[in-house]
Design a protein around this motif. Structure first.
Motif, PDB file in Angstrom:
ATOM      1  N   ASN A 100      49.104  18.030  55.838  1.00 17.43           N
ATOM      2  CA  ASN A 100      47.790  18.271  55.865  1.00 17.43           C
ATOM      3  C   ASN A 100      47.525  19.110  54.356  1.00 17.43           C
ATOM      4  OD1 ASN A 100      48.969  20.663  56.473  1.00 17.43           O
ATOM      5  ND2 ASN A 100      47.517  21.346  57.807  1.00 17.43           N
ATOM      6  N   LEU A 101      48.378  19.279  53.620  1.00 16.60           N
ATOM      7  CA  LEU A 101      48.112  19.938  52.422  1.00 16.60           C
ATOM      8  C   LEU A 101      47.492  19.075  51.370  1.00 16.60           C
ATOM      9  CD1 LEU A 101      51.259  22.361  52.134  1.00 16.60           C
ATOM     10  CD2 LEU A 101      48.929  22.818  52.959  1.00 16.60           C
ATOM     11  N   ALA A 102      46.723  19.354  50.458  1.00 17.70           N
ATOM     12  CA  ALA A 102      46.324  18.432  49.502  1.00 17.70           C
ATOM     13  C   ALA A 102      47.606  18.209  48.307  1.00 17.70           C
ATOM     14  CB  ALA A 102      45.098  18.976  48.446  1.00 17.70           C
ATOM     15  N   GLU A 103      48.185  19.092  48.064  1.00 17.69           N
ATOM     16  CA  GLU A 103      49.565  19.250  47.204  1.00 17.69           C
ATOM     17  C   GLU A 103      50.635  19.813  47.935  1.00 17.69           C
ATOM     18  OE1 GLU A 103      49.585  20.772  42.816  1.00 17.69           O
ATOM     19  OE2 GLU A 103      50.566  22.258  44.124  1.00 17.69           O
ATOM     20  N   MET A 104      51.615  19.119  48.099  1.00 12.30           N
ATOM     21  CA  MET A 104      52.795  19.427  48.724  1.00 12.30           C
ATOM     22  C   MET A 104      53.897  19.517  47.584  1.00 12.30           C
ATOM     23  SD  MET A 104      54.375  20.152  51.538  1.00 12.30           S
ATOM     24  CE  MET A 104      55.848  19.941  52.301  1.00 12.30           C
ATOM     25  N   GLN A 105      54.825  20.688  47.489  1.00 15.72           N
ATOM     26  CA  GLN A 105      55.820  20.929  46.710  1.00 15.72           C
ATOM     27  C   GLN A 105      56.969  20.559  47.319  1.00 15.72           C
ATOM     28  OE1 GLN A 105      56.452  24.887  44.917  1.00 15.72           O
ATOM     29  NE2 GLN A 105      58.290  24.434  44.000  1.00 15.72           N
ATOM     30  N   ASP A 119      79.210  21.781  46.674  1.00 18.44           N
ATOM     31  CA  ASP A 119      78.679  22.941  46.160  1.00 18.44           C
ATOM     32  C   ASP A 119      77.349  22.301  45.628  1.00 18.44           C
ATOM     33  OD1 ASP A 119      80.777  24.751  46.066  1.00 18.44           O
ATOM     34  OD2 ASP A 119      81.796  23.821  44.229  1.00 18.44           O
ATOM     35  N   GLU A 120      76.108  23.280  45.522  1.00 16.58           N
ATOM     36  CA  GLU A 120      74.810  22.732  45.216  1.00 16.58           C
ATOM     37  C   GLU A 120      74.795  22.829  43.468  1.00 16.58           C
ATOM     38  OE1 GLU A 120      70.199  23.242  45.832  1.00 16.58           O
ATOM     39  OE2 GLU A 120      71.598  24.653  46.724  1.00 16.58           O
ATOM     40  N   LEU A 121      74.222  21.514  42.770  1.00 11.30           N
ATOM     41  CA  LEU A 121      74.218  21.654  41.269  1.00 11.30           C
ATOM     42  C   LEU A 121      73.484  22.496  41.126  1.00 11.30           C
ATOM     43  CD1 LEU A 121      74.389  17.731  40.958  1.00 11.30           C
ATOM     44  CD2 LEU A 121      76.337  19.304  41.053  1.00 11.30           C
ATOM     45  N   ASN A 122      73.495  23.144  39.854  1.00 14.10           N
ATOM     46  CA  ASN A 122      72.555  24.151  39.149  1.00 14.10           C
ATOM     47  C   ASN A 122      71.047  23.672  39.006  1.00 14.10           C
ATOM     48  OD1 ASN A 122      74.667  26.099  39.028  1.00 14.10           O
ATOM     49  ND2 ASN A 122      75.106  25.655  36.889  1.00 14.10           N
ATOM     50  N   PHE A 123      70.744  22.469  38.802  1.00 12.69           N
ATOM     51  CA  PHE A 123      69.589  22.124  38.760  1.00 12.69           C
ATOM     52  C   PHE A 123      68.880  21.863  39.968  1.00 12.69           C
ATOM     53  CE2 PHE A 123      70.618  17.877  39.607  1.00 12.69           C
ATOM     54  CZ  PHE A 123      69.732  17.001  39.722  1.00 12.69           C
ATOM     55  N   SER A 124      67.480  22.375  40.331  1.00  9.63           N
ATOM     56  CA  SER A 124      67.173  21.603  41.774  1.00  9.63           C
ATOM     57  C   SER A 124      65.742  21.537  41.327  1.00  9.63           C
ATOM     58  CB  SER A 124      67.123  22.735  42.843  1.00  9.63           C
ATOM     59  OG  SER A 124      68.708  22.704  43.198  1.00  9.63           O
ATOM     60  N   PRO A 125      65.218  20.492  40.741  1.00 10.90           N
ATOM     61  CA  PRO A 125      63.835  20.270  40.375  1.00 10.90           C
ATOM     62  C   PRO A 125      62.805  20.306  41.514  1.00 10.90           C
ATOM     63  CG  PRO A 125      64.994  18.126  40.250  1.00 10.90           C
ATOM     64  CD  PRO A 125      66.064  19.151  40.583  1.00 10.90           C
ATOM     65  N   SER A 126      61.774  20.362  41.181  1.00 12.12           N
ATOM     66  CA  SER A 126      60.558  20.335  42.260  1.00 12.12           C
ATOM     67  C   SER A 126      59.794  18.974  42.020  1.00 12.12           C
ATOM     68  CB  SER A 126      59.752  21.666  42.230  1.00 12.12           C
ATOM     69  OG  SER A 126      60.376  22.769  42.600  1.00 12.12           O
ATOM     70  N   ILE A 127      59.465  18.389  42.960  1.00 11.86           N
ATOM     71  CA  ILE A 127      58.403  17.140  43.133  1.00 11.86           C
ATOM     72  C   ILE A 127      57.323  17.783  43.778  1.00 11.86           C
ATOM     73  CG2 ILE A 127      58.396  14.935  43.929  1.00 11.86           C
ATOM     74  CD1 ILE A 127      61.448  14.767  43.510  1.00 11.86           C
ATOM     75  N   TYR A 128      56.212  17.052  43.071  1.00 11.92           N
ATOM     76  CA  TYR A 128      54.818  17.421  44.053  1.00 11.92           C
ATOM     77  C   TYR A 128      54.216  16.286  44.104  1.00 11.92           C
ATOM     78  CZ  TYR A 128      55.085  22.189  41.938  1.00 11.92           C
ATOM     79  OH  TYR A 128      55.655  23.546  41.681  1.00 11.92           O
ATOM     80  N   THR A 129      53.846  15.937  45.429  1.00 14.36           N
ATOM     81  CA  THR A 129      53.114  15.054  45.960  1.00 14.36           C
ATOM     82  C   THR A 129      51.620  15.446  46.137  1.00 14.36           C
ATOM     83  OG1 THR A 129      53.514  15.396  48.178  1.00 14.36           O
ATOM     84  CG2 THR A 129      54.954  13.887  46.844  1.00 14.36           C
ATOM     85  N   TYR A 130      50.642  14.476  46.002  1.00 13.65           N
ATOM     86  CA  TYR A 130      49.429  14.567  46.267  1.00 13.65           C
ATOM     87  C   TYR A 130      48.679  13.852  47.215  1.00 13.65           C
ATOM     88  CZ  TYR A 130      50.349  17.492  42.224  1.00 13.65           C
ATOM     89  OH  TYR A 130      50.852  18.402  41.532  1.00 13.65           O
ATOM     90  N   ARG A 131      47.701  14.322  48.075  1.00 17.27           N
ATOM     91  CA  ARG A 131      47.145  13.223  48.922  1.00 17.27           C
ATOM     92  C   ARG A 131      45.949  12.254  48.320  1.00 17.27           C
ATOM     93  NH1 ARG A 131      44.063  15.984  53.791  1.00 17.27           N
ATOM     94  NH2 ARG A 131      44.220  17.929  52.374  1.00 17.27           N
TER      95      ARG A 131
END
Length: 89
Positions: free
Chosen positions: A61-66, A77-89
């Protein structure tokens, strides 16, 4: 990513390249703005250090979701980079 602004429930590609050799064991997208579970992402090695996957996220229900892409190697082991992705309705 192959889409500047990915939309929920629409497939989009993710590609990255590492300078060091790695072996991706697991990866998933996890909601940051709102927890919506873990969405598995299956990466395929294309060439030396280059990985590609296709992903899709659900709508909310959010207009922008991270979303946070979390990638783990063969040692879990988690890799050092963890980029964010944003989606939009």
């Amino acid at each position: 990513m192959d889409a500047d602004t990915p939309k929920p429930e629409t497939p989009f590609g993710i590609m990255f390249k590492f300078e060091e050799p790695i072996d991706i064991q697991t990866a998933y997208l996890e909601g940051v703005s709102m927890y919506m579970g873990k969405i598995p992402v299956s990466f395929v090695k294309e060439e030396s250090g280059k990985w590609r996957a296709e992903a899709m996220v659900g709508s909310c229900n959010l207009a922008e979701m991270q979303w946070k892409l979390r990638v783990f190697d063969s040692n879990d082991d988690e890799l050092n980079f963890s980029p964010s992705i944003y989606t939009y309705r």
